[in-house]
Every structure is written in structure tokens, then in C-alpha cells.
Enzyme design. Structure first.
Site, PDB file in Angstrom:
ATOM      1  N   ASP A  28       0.835  -1.190   0.000  1.00 39.13           N
ATOM      2  CA  ASP A  28       0.000   0.000   0.000  1.00 39.13           C
ATOM      3  C   ASP A  28       0.882   1.256   0.000  1.00 39.13           C
ATOM      4  O   ASP A  28       1.497   1.607   1.013  1.00 39.13           O
ATOM      5  CB  ASP A  28      -0.913  -0.032   1.238  1.00 39.13           C
ATOM      6  CG  ASP A  28      -1.903   1.112   1.216  1.00 39.13           C
ATOM      7  OD1 ASP A  28      -2.523   1.356   0.161  1.00 39.13           O
ATOM      8  OD2 ASP A  28      -2.041   1.792   2.264  1.00 39.13           O
ATOM      9  N   GLU A  80      29.461   3.530   1.133  1.00 41.19           N
ATOM     10  CA  GLU A  80      29.345   2.086   1.305  1.00 41.19           C
ATOM     11  C   GLU A  80      29.159   1.439  -0.066  1.00 41.19           C
ATOM     12  O   GLU A  80      28.863   0.263  -0.163  1.00 41.19           O
ATOM     13  CB  GLU A  80      28.219   1.737   2.283  1.00 41.19           C
ATOM     14  CG  GLU A  80      26.840   2.188   1.846  1.00 41.19           C
ATOM     15  CD  GLU A  80      25.867   1.028   1.783  1.00 41.19           C
ATOM     16  OE1 GLU A  80      25.638   0.412   2.812  1.00 41.19           O
ATOM     17  OE2 GLU A  80      25.358   0.749   0.684  1.00 41.19           O
ATOM     18  N   CYS A 112      26.187   4.636   6.814  1.00 43.95           N
ATOM     19  CA  CYS A 112      25.801   5.973   6.357  1.00 43.95           C
ATOM     20  C   CYS A 112      26.644   7.089   6.970  1.00 43.95           C
ATOM     21  O   CYS A 112      26.415   8.262   6.712  1.00 43.95           O
ATOM     22  CB  CYS A 112      24.333   6.229   6.660  1.00 43.95           C
ATOM     23  SG  CYS A 112      23.236   5.073   5.841  1.00 43.95           S
ATOM     24  N   ARG A 199      15.358  -5.990  15.687  1.00 44.12           N
ATOM     25  CA  ARG A 199      15.057  -5.213  16.891  1.00 44.12           C
ATOM     26  C   ARG A 199      16.092  -4.137  17.211  1.00 44.12           C
ATOM     27  O   ARG A 199      15.870  -3.281  18.060  1.00 44.12           O
ATOM     28  CB  ARG A 199      14.873  -6.147  18.086  1.00 44.12           C
ATOM     29  CG  ARG A 199      16.102  -6.970  18.446  1.00 44.12           C
ATOM     30  CD  ARG A 199      15.775  -7.962  19.551  1.00 44.12           C
ATOM     31  NE  ARG A 199      15.578  -7.291  20.841  1.00 44.12           N
ATOM     32  CZ  ARG A 199      16.562  -7.017  21.691  1.00 44.12           C
ATOM     33  NH1 ARG A 199      17.795  -7.334  21.410  1.00 44.12           N
ATOM     34  NH2 ARG A 199      16.317  -6.424  22.840  1.00 44.12           N
ATOM     35  N   THR A 201      17.058  -1.927  15.053  1.00 45.16           N
ATOM     36  CA  THR A 201      16.767  -0.748  14.250  1.00 45.16           C
ATOM     37  C   THR A 201      15.988   0.271  15.082  1.00 45.16           C
ATOM     38  O   THR A 201      15.100  -0.102  15.840  1.00 45.16           O
ATOM     39  CB  THR A 201      15.941  -1.147  13.000  1.00 45.16           C
ATOM     40  OG1 THR A 201      16.693  -2.117  12.286  1.00 45.16           O
ATOM     41  CG2 THR A 201      15.692   0.047  12.107  1.00 45.16           C
ATOM     42  N   HIS A 234      20.958  12.657  10.209  1.00 41.05           N
ATOM     43  CA  HIS A 234      20.929  11.641   9.148  1.00 41.05           C
ATOM     44  C   HIS A 234      19.473  11.325   8.813  1.00 41.05           C
ATOM     45  O   HIS A 234      18.612  11.302   9.691  1.00 41.05           O
ATOM     46  CB  HIS A 234      21.667  10.379   9.602  1.00 41.05           C
ATOM     47  CG  HIS A 234      21.523   9.255   8.625  1.00 41.05           C
ATOM     48  ND1 HIS A 234      21.841   9.399   7.289  1.00 41.05           N
ATOM     49  CD2 HIS A 234      21.058   7.986   8.776  1.00 41.05           C
ATOM     50  CE1 HIS A 234      21.594   8.257   6.667  1.00 41.05           C
ATOM     51  NE2 HIS A 234      21.106   7.385   7.528  1.00 41.05           N
ATOM     52  N   LYS A 239      10.994  10.311   8.536  1.00 41.88           N
ATOM     53  CA  LYS A 239      10.315  10.279   9.825  1.00 41.88           C
ATOM     54  C   LYS A 239      11.277  10.324  11.019  1.00 41.88           C
ATOM     55  O   LYS A 239      11.114  11.131  11.925  1.00 41.88           O
ATOM     56  CB  LYS A 239       9.490   8.986   9.898  1.00 41.88           C
ATOM     57  CG  LYS A 239       8.301   9.069  10.821  1.00 41.88           C
ATOM     58  CD  LYS A 239       7.420   7.856  10.622  1.00 41.88           C
ATOM     59  CE  LYS A 239       7.242   7.109  11.928  1.00 41.88           C
ATOM     60  NZ  LYS A 239       6.514   5.854  11.739  1.00 41.88           N
TER      61      LYS A 239
END
Ligand SMILES: [Zn+2]
Lengths: 348, 132
Positions: A28, A80, A112, A199, A201, A234, A239
Site C-alpha cells: 500500500d 558504502e 551511512c 530489533r 533498528t 541523518h 520520519k
């Protein structure tokens, strides 16, 4: 006074929209767009890679720095997605700029965070007086596995900064680092796509390290969030950096200009450096900018810069980030994107 | 492509370095030993601006090995500000939209590679000059 004397960026012309990726995997699109605060991402042309983006960004930085390339004493590229496993990106970049042969070069890798590592070392080498000018570049053409959440965000772009002690456009006020061994994300040698440690993250990785670096540098410089004119974190998506900024007491006008993810995606090593460039594009003299990177593995580098009057003199000598981001775009369908990113299995 | 040949041509391919005749100021690209205008053998090195105009072009639809992923793409002659003509690939555009006289600018790009394990070749290509 030491700091940035020139900056430049390169963003590919191609884009793919979240809808186009979602269509293929039956997900979605509105959920992803809302959840990630992301509408589309940049895609490198088949003839672009970390090296070409670095060179083109560095050339734009040199247009602003207006220095003799032979005076560049160090060239550091963080990525990277270095095209070679063995053979430096930095030699090709240095040669293309005309900085060879009296130049020190190294390729940095730290997910990153590699771009700000290159900038960190470049700044401190100049500060120590070892080199007159040093170039720090963050560049990536990153890949998310097909169907993985990262595929919606992994994008391409580069930002380059010439550091020096003369004609400084943004003075370095201070730096700080925050690093631990945290297994949130990795890619093994020869693996095409990265893997993430579920977990780990978010909270124990991005949030903890970004906050750790922010709090440390604010304490070190005796500043409060409200003392800064701009801030860049970063941007793995649109969000995380917004949540993080609000939770640490920053406000929307401070991060508005540097938040590029909604139409750029996550440029990995280029992410916070591109946000810094976009902020320099709009900043007035004597304004303070906080930039904090994040690299999985995990760590954050924090810098505070203060712009000078010189910024206005050099800004228009190279393309602005918003121009590279918003103009002359070419949109891809998923099939073309799959071809561009070598996701289609062809006979050898 | 041969690794050594590419390496020898690095100044032209990476930095658009041309030779300027010390006697008659003719600019030669790539560099030469003898000036085609006056026969002089002394040149100074000058990097070309990389800015020019599209003089002529063709669209490649059946690409040779190593260029398949780029097809269709344009190959054309660009006349640089310095008066030098360069044969080059034109990228970052829909080739159908190109017109002779279009302003173009040089960018550093990947040209080809010797398979998946060999050397990667970099050089200039030209793109529409949109100030990007
Ligand atoms: Zn001559």
C-alpha cells in the site's frame, strides 16, 4: 579560523516514485509514504556510481572554493558503495580534480556515516596544519533488496566539502563523536544487499547514537537547541530525523531546509552532508548549523559550523541543492529501474 | 579496452586536457606531437571548459557490448567554446528530445567495464546544460 571553504553536490536526474515500487510488490503506497515521509527517491543512471557522483560534486565544490587543485593535500571519500573492493575511489577522484600527485587519500566506510568521517578527518588535518586544503566527500548509490522496506528509500547522491583556513564560508566551532558496537545493519563482502538486525533498528541505534552525539556536542559547546539556527540529522527516511529533532527540543524551521528525504530518499553517506549543503544554500552570515550523521554499526559524528559573510560571495558559483533535486527530472517505471540497478538476471 | 591505453589517456579522459600550440595558439584535443596548423612541436597544456553546443548526433538503439543498458542513447559531435570538436556520448536526456545547437556540458561518467571483475573505465560524457 578553519572550516568549509567550498561545497558542492551532485544528485542524479532519475527518480522513481513510491507508488511505482509498491505496485510491483502489492504493498500500500500511501502507508509507505506516510510511514516513511517519503514520496520518491533518486536513482543513478547506469553510467553513474559513487566515483562519478564524487567527482561531479567535488568539481562543484571547487567552483565555490576557487583554489588551485594542486593545493589540495588530502582527498577522503566516504561511501558504502565504492565501486572496487580493492582500488581506491580517492585516487580516481584526485586524478580527475587535478590534485595528484602530492595528495593523501583514503576511502572511508561506516554505513551511512562514512561521509562525515571523511569530513571529520579533513577538518582536523587542516586544523593541525598538516595540509592547506582537504576534501571530504560523502557519496553513495545504495541498494535495498527487492521488496525490502529499504528499496523505497535507498537512493543516490553526493556532497563534497573543501576544508581550509583561508576564505572560510562556515567556521568549524566544534566536533564530537558517539560510537558503540551495535549490530543493527550490515552487508558481508560479496553480498549484493544489506541485512538488518530487526530489533536493533531505531531506538538502540539511530535514536541512541544521534541523541548521544547531540547532547555531547551541546554540552561541550555550552549551547542549547534553541541557540542553533539550523540542524541536520541523518535521514534514513523522512520520519526518524523529524521525531528525533522534536524529542531533543528542536523546531521545524531549524530542520526544514536540510530535510531532503521526502523527494530524495536516503543517500546513505551523502545524506546528512547533502542536508548541510542545502542548509548552506539558504543560510545567512553568522548563523549556526548543527549536523549529526548516523551510521549503522553504530555511531554518530556531530559538527557545529558558523557561517561567515564569505558564504554569500560563493554560493551562486555552483548549482544549489534544491535545483538539482527539483529540476529536469526523469521518472522511471519499475522495469527501467530494475535494469538501471542491475536487478535483472541476464546471461553472462 | 586496454588498461594501459586508458591510463595513458587519463589527462584527456578525466580532465579534458588539450594542447595549445605555443606558436599559433591552435588548440588540439586529444594532444598531439605536431601542430596541424603550423607544424610546431611545442604545446602548453590547457584544460577545456567542457561547455559547448551539439553539432550533430545519432541515436544508438542496438548498442555494442557493454553499452546495452544505456540504449537508446545519443552519440554526437560537440563543438566546445574553445573551438574544439569532440565525439562523445550524450547522457541524462531522452535522446529524442535533442536538437542540434543544444547547449551541453561535460560530466564525469562511467564509460564501460571489462566484465564484472575487470577494470572500470571513466571519462567525460556530455549532458544538456541545465546548470545542474
Ligand atoms: Zn601551431
Amino acid at each position: 579560523m578553519i572550516g568549509i571553504v567550498g561545497y558542492g553536490t551532485q544528485i542524479p536526474r532519475y527518480r522513481i516514485k513510491v507508488e511505482e515500487i509498491a505496485k510491483v510488490w502489492g504493498t500500500d503506497a500511501p502507508t509507505y509514504k506516510r510511514g516513511l515521509n517519503l514520496n520518491e527517491k533518486s536513482v543513478p543512471s547506469p553510467d553513474e556510481d559513487c566515483i562519478t557522483l564524487s567527482v561531479n560534486a567535488a568539481r562543484n565544490a571547487m567552483l565555490r572554493a576557487m583554489i588551485d587543485p594542486a593545493d589540495i593535500g588530502a582527498v577522503y571519500v566516504g561511501s558504502e558503495s565504492h565501486p572496487y573492493a580493492v582500488k581506491p575511489t580517492g585516487t580516481i577522484v584526485s586524478e580527475a580534480l587535478g590534485a595528484c600527485p602530492y595528495v593523501h587519500t583514503a576511502d572511508f566506510e561506516f554505513a551511512c556515516k562514512a561521509g562525515t568521517e571523511a569530513m571529520f578527518v579533513a577538518l582536523h588535518l587542516v586544523k593541525s596544519g598538516v595540509v592547506k586544503y582537504a576534501l571530504g566527500i560523502g557519496a553513495d548509490t545504495s541498494q535495498g533488496a527487492p521488496g525490502d522496506a529499504l528499496e523505497y528509500s535507498a537512493s543516490a547522491g553526493a556532497a563534497a566539502f573543501v576544508m581550509g583556513a583561508k576564505n572560510v564560508i562556515a567556521e568549524l566551532i566544534d566536533t564530537h563523536c558517539f560510537m558503540t558496537d551495535t549490530p543493527d545493519f550490515w552487508r558481508r563482502e560479496n553480498a549484493h544487499y544489506p541485512e538488518h538486525g530487526g530489533r536493533f533498528t531505531g531506538e538502540p541505534s539511530y535514536m541512541k547514537h544521534t541523541a548521544g552525539a547531540v547532547n555531547a556536542i551541546l554540552e561541550k559547546t555550552k549551547m542549547k537547541p534553541g541557540d542553533l539556527d539550523y540542524m541536520i540529522f541523518h535521514q534514513p527516511n523522512g520520519k526518524f530525523p523529524v521525531q528525533m529533532a522534536f524529542s531533543l527540543g528542536f523546531k521545524e524551521p531549524q530542520f526544514r531546509h536540510g530535510l531532503l528525504t521526502p523527494t530524495l530518499g536516503n543517500t546513505y553517506s551523502g545524506s546528512s552532508p547533502l542536508g548541510l549543503a542545502a542548509t548552506l544554500d539558504v543560510a545567512k552570515p553568522n548563523q549556526t548549523i548543527l549536523i549529526v550523521s548516523y551510521g549503522s554499526g553504530a555511531g554518530s559524528d556531530a559538527f557545529i559550523f558558523k557561517t561567515t559573510e564569505k558564504l554569500l560571495e560563493i554560493r551562486d558559483k555552483a548549482p544549489l541543492v534544491r535545483k538539482q533535486l527539483d529540476e529536469h527530472l526523469m521518472y522511471l517505471e519499475y522495469g527501467q529501474y530494475a535494469k538501471f540497478r542491475h536487478k535483472i538476471l541476464k546471461p553472462e | 579496452m586496454e588498461v594501459a591505453k586508458h591510463w595513458r589517456e587519463t589527462p584527456e579522459r578525466y580532465r579534458l586536457e588539450a594542447g595549445k600550440c605555443s606558436k599559433c595558439n591552435t588548440i588540439v584535443f586529444p594532444q598531439r606531437i605536431i601542430c596541424p596548423e603550423c607544424g610546431n612541436r611545442k604545446f602548453t597544456t590547457q584544460s577545456l571548459s567542457g561547455k559547448g553546443k551539439l553539432v550533430s548526433f545519432t541515436i544508438i538503439r542496438i548498442a555494442p557490448g557493454g553499452f546495452e543498458d544505456l540504449a537508446p542513447y545519443a552519440v554526437g559531435i560537440v563543438e566546445l567554446e574553445e573551438g574544439v570538436n569532440i565525439l562523445t556520448q550524450i547522457t541524462d536526456c531522452n535522446p529524442e528530445d535533442l536538437k542540434t545547437g543544444d547547449p551541453l556540458v561535460a560530466k564525469f561518467r562511467r564509460i564501460n567495464e571489462d566484465g564484472k571483475t575487470g577494470m572500470i573505465y571513466y571519462a567525460y560524457k556530455f549532458v544538456p546544460d541545465a546548470g545542474l
